[in-house]
Design an enzyme around this catalytic site. Sequence first.
Site, mmCIF file in Angstrom:
data_model
loop_
_atom_site.group_PDB
_atom_site.id
_atom_site.type_symbol
_atom_site.label_atom_id
_atom_site.label_comp_id
_atom_site.label_asym_id
_atom_site.label_seq_id
_atom_site.Cartn_x
_atom_site.Cartn_y
_atom_site.Cartn_z
ATOM 1 N N TYR A 53 -1.947 -12.444 10.747
ATOM 2 C CA TYR A 53 -0.713 -12.134 10.020
ATOM 3 C C TYR A 53 0.410 -13.022 10.562
ATOM 4 O O TYR A 53 1.166 -12.665 11.467
ATOM 5 C CB TYR A 53 -0.350 -10.647 10.129
ATOM 6 C CG TYR A 53 -1.382 -9.736 9.484
ATOM 7 C CD1 TYR A 53 -2.328 -10.232 8.591
ATOM 8 C CD2 TYR A 53 -1.415 -8.375 9.759
ATOM 9 C CE1 TYR A 53 -3.279 -9.417 8.012
ATOM 10 C CE2 TYR A 53 -2.369 -7.546 9.171
ATOM 11 C CZ TYR A 53 -3.299 -8.073 8.305
ATOM 12 O OH TYR A 53 -4.246 -7.255 7.735
ATOM 13 N N HIS A 128 -12.544 -8.679 11.219
ATOM 14 C CA HIS A 128 -11.718 -8.727 10.002
ATOM 15 C C HIS A 128 -12.522 -8.862 8.700
ATOM 16 O O HIS A 128 -12.263 -8.143 7.733
ATOM 17 C CB HIS A 128 -10.724 -9.896 10.119
ATOM 18 C CG HIS A 128 -9.454 -9.704 9.362
ATOM 19 N ND1 HIS A 128 -8.248 -10.195 9.788
ATOM 20 C CD2 HIS A 128 -9.179 -9.074 8.195
ATOM 21 C CE1 HIS A 128 -7.304 -9.888 8.909
ATOM 22 N NE2 HIS A 128 -7.843 -9.210 7.933
ATOM 23 N N SER A 208 -4.129 -2.271 1.532
ATOM 24 C CA SER A 208 -3.380 -2.397 0.268
ATOM 25 C C SER A 208 -3.487 -1.109 -0.542
ATOM 26 O O SER A 208 -3.830 -1.135 -1.737
ATOM 27 C CB SER A 208 -3.848 -3.604 -0.564
ATOM 28 O OG SER A 208 -3.494 -4.816 0.057
ATOM 29 N N PRO A 209 -3.187 0.047 0.066
ATOM 30 C CA PRO A 209 -3.355 1.330 -0.637
ATOM 31 C C PRO A 209 -2.430 1.478 -1.850
ATOM 32 O O PRO A 209 -2.706 2.274 -2.747
ATOM 33 C CB PRO A 209 -3.026 2.378 0.441
ATOM 34 C CG PRO A 209 -2.136 1.650 1.397
ATOM 35 C CD PRO A 209 -2.652 0.240 1.424
ATOM 36 N N LEU A 210 -1.348 0.692 -1.867
ATOM 37 C CA LEU A 210 -0.402 0.800 -2.987
ATOM 38 C C LEU A 210 -0.599 -0.345 -3.980
ATOM 39 O O LEU A 210 0.216 -0.556 -4.864
ATOM 40 C CB LEU A 210 1.039 0.822 -2.453
ATOM 41 C CG LEU A 210 1.298 1.912 -1.402
ATOM 42 C CD1 LEU A 210 2.704 1.801 -0.818
ATOM 43 C CD2 LEU A 210 1.085 3.305 -2.007
ATOM 44 N N GLY A 211 -1.680 -1.082 -3.804
ATOM 45 C CA GLY A 211 -1.991 -2.174 -4.732
ATOM 46 C C GLY A 211 -1.607 -3.539 -4.211
ATOM 47 O O GLY A 211 -1.752 -4.540 -4.910
HETATM 48 N N1 LIG Z 1 -8.405 -5.815 6.368
HETATM 49 C C1 LIG Z 1 -7.933 -6.623 5.445
HETATM 50 O O1 LIG Z 1 -8.610 -7.549 4.974
HETATM 51 C C2 LIG Z 1 -6.541 -6.388 4.939
HETATM 52 C C3 LIG Z 1 -6.075 -7.061 3.798
HETATM 53 C C4 LIG Z 1 -4.773 -6.785 3.349
HETATM 54 C C5 LIG Z 1 -3.986 -5.880 4.039
HETATM 55 N N2 LIG Z 1 -4.457 -5.262 5.175
HETATM 56 C C6 LIG Z 1 -3.653 -4.270 5.921
HETATM 57 O O2 LIG Z 1 -3.305 -3.223 5.044
HETATM 58 C C7 LIG Z 1 -1.888 -3.041 5.065
HETATM 59 C C8 LIG Z 1 -1.401 -2.540 3.731
HETATM 60 O O3 LIG Z 1 -1.682 -3.463 2.705
HETATM 61 P P1 LIG Z 1 -0.548 -4.382 2.032
HETATM 62 O O4 LIG Z 1 0.613 -4.468 2.927
HETATM 63 O O5 LIG Z 1 -1.252 -5.618 1.618
HETATM 64 O O6 LIG Z 1 -0.233 -3.633 0.677
HETATM 65 P P2 LIG Z 1 0.335 -2.186 0.264
HETATM 66 O O7 LIG Z 1 0.371 -1.295 1.444
HETATM 67 O O8 LIG Z 1 -0.440 -1.754 -0.902
HETATM 68 O O9 LIG Z 1 1.794 -2.553 -0.221
HETATM 69 C C9 LIG Z 1 2.765 -2.986 0.684
HETATM 70 C C10 LIG Z 1 4.120 -2.960 0.019
HETATM 71 O O10 LIG Z 1 4.370 -1.666 -0.445
HETATM 72 C C11 LIG Z 1 5.734 -1.390 -0.394
HETATM 73 N N3 LIG Z 1 5.841 0.051 -0.085
HETATM 74 C C12 LIG Z 1 5.350 0.675 1.000
HETATM 75 N N4 LIG Z 1 5.581 1.991 0.951
HETATM 76 C C13 LIG Z 1 6.283 2.207 -0.197
HETATM 77 C C14 LIG Z 1 6.846 3.364 -0.791
HETATM 78 N N5 LIG Z 1 6.692 4.555 -0.227
HETATM 79 N N6 LIG Z 1 7.503 3.215 -1.968
HETATM 80 C C15 LIG Z 1 7.625 1.989 -2.554
HETATM 81 N N7 LIG Z 1 7.113 0.848 -2.020
HETATM 82 C C16 LIG Z 1 6.459 0.969 -0.865
HETATM 83 C C17 LIG Z 1 6.285 -2.210 0.728
HETATM 84 O O11 LIG Z 1 7.551 -2.703 0.336
HETATM 85 P P3 LIG Z 1 8.662 -3.263 1.354
HETATM 86 O O12 LIG Z 1 8.053 -4.532 1.897
HETATM 87 O O13 LIG Z 1 9.827 -3.485 0.478
HETATM 88 O O14 LIG Z 1 8.840 -2.275 2.429
HETATM 89 C C18 LIG Z 1 5.240 -3.270 0.995
HETATM 90 O O15 LIG Z 1 5.656 -4.595 0.792
HETATM 91 C C19 LIG Z 1 -1.362 -4.423 5.446
HETATM 92 O O16 LIG Z 1 -0.026 -4.378 5.865
HETATM 93 C C20 LIG Z 1 -2.352 -4.811 6.495
HETATM 94 O O17 LIG Z 1 -2.032 -4.179 7.717
HETATM 95 C C21 LIG Z 1 -5.728 -5.508 5.602
#
Ligand SMILES: NC(=O)c1ccc[n+]([C@@H]2O[C@H](COP(=O)([O-])OP(=O)(O)OC[C@H]3O[C@@H](n4cnc5c(N)ncnc54)[C@H](OP(=O)(O)O)[C@@H]3O)[C@@H](O)[C@H]2O)c1
Length: 286
Positions: A53, A128, A208-211
């Site tokens: 990251y 990973h 990416s629980p929120l997409g």
């Molecule tokens: N293992 C893997 O291959 C892999 C791949 C991808 C991600 N990940 C991990 O999974 C985590 C989560 O995935 P992600 O960050 O890709 O996507 P995500 O959690 O689906 O979405 C992240 C975005 O959601 C917004 N958000 C969060 N909570 C919210 C709420 N309650 N209301 C409205 N918007 C909200 C945030 O906005 P703001 O930025 O404006 O706060 C953030 O930018 C990553 O941070 C990482 O640690 C792992």
Amino acid sequence: MQTRHIGDVQVSAIGLGGMPMSIEGRPDEQRSVATIHAALDAGVTLIDTADAYHLRANDVGHNESLIARAVASYGGDTSGLVIATKGGHLRPGDGSWTLNGSPGYLKQAAEASLKRLGVDAIGLYQFHRPDPKVLYADSVGAIRDLLDEGKIRHAGISNANPAQIRQANEILSGRLVSVQNQFSPAFRSSEPELELCAKLGIAFLPWSPLGGIAQAGELGSRFAAFAEVAKAHGVSPQQVTLAWMLAKAPVVIPIPGSSRPETIRDSVAAADLSLSADEFARLDAA
Ligand SMILES: NC(=O)c1ccc[n+]([C@@H]2O[C@H](COP(=O)([O-])OP(=O)(O)OC[C@H]3O[C@@H](n4cnc5c(N)ncnc54)[C@H](OP(=O)(O)O)[C@@H]3O)[C@@H](O)[C@H]2O)c1
């Protein structure tokens, strides 16, 4: 906050995903530190990160270092905090993501993460992503060695299918504690892995629980059922999404990404949101 288990360790039912604070579009350090402190204030005791990251070739581990600095400057108790990191993905600096699952590389990467996090042993180290050029057993064997050497306290994998989950658990002699796979209203094909984790008592961390970063804000407009249930409870569709995941199985620990204090606070409130059986069934079928 409600707690769940990763191995023998209790963590908050909602974790913080660190990725948005270190890749494309990342905010300044002040806002990121405020976000991490807001998470800790709200009772978050699981932060997910990875050495990959970062943005440029010369800032590998940006997110790990950021988290270490934010934890160091936090005034409160962080003794129960688990920082979960990962190795095996790389970012050469041109925006792409590459793989290296060779045992030698993984051991070197874990050492570097250990130093950046400033800990004696990494709380949870996750492989990973499978590298097609390396036997899966060899990559997971490196994680087992790190566990046996005491460099990591717990071992996890990410982006694994059911056969890989079983194989990794066997190589680790039953010590696999977590699986981190993509899972959201838009991406449900990890249901078999979630069900297997529930059966084996292994924590399942939806990524990416929120997409995902680009789509998270649109969740309510893309999935009407989530918006309608949210309206009925007077909360955000994102909060409903996380509550739905928590209700799927006691092993589920979502790690929503955040780069603003208000979003992580909103997400954490999902741990206190109860859905009726009808609402759960409706969301599950949506
Ligand atoms: N293992 C893997 O291959 C892999 C791949 C991808 C991600 N990940 C991990 O999974 C985590 C989560 O995935 P992600 O960050 O890709 O996507 P995500 O959690 O689906 O979405 C992240 C975005 O959601 C917004 N958000 C969060 N909570 C919210 C709420 N309650 N209301 C409205 N918007 C909200 C945030 O906005 P703001 O930025 O404006 O706060 C953030 O930018 C990553 O941070 C990482 O640690 C792992």
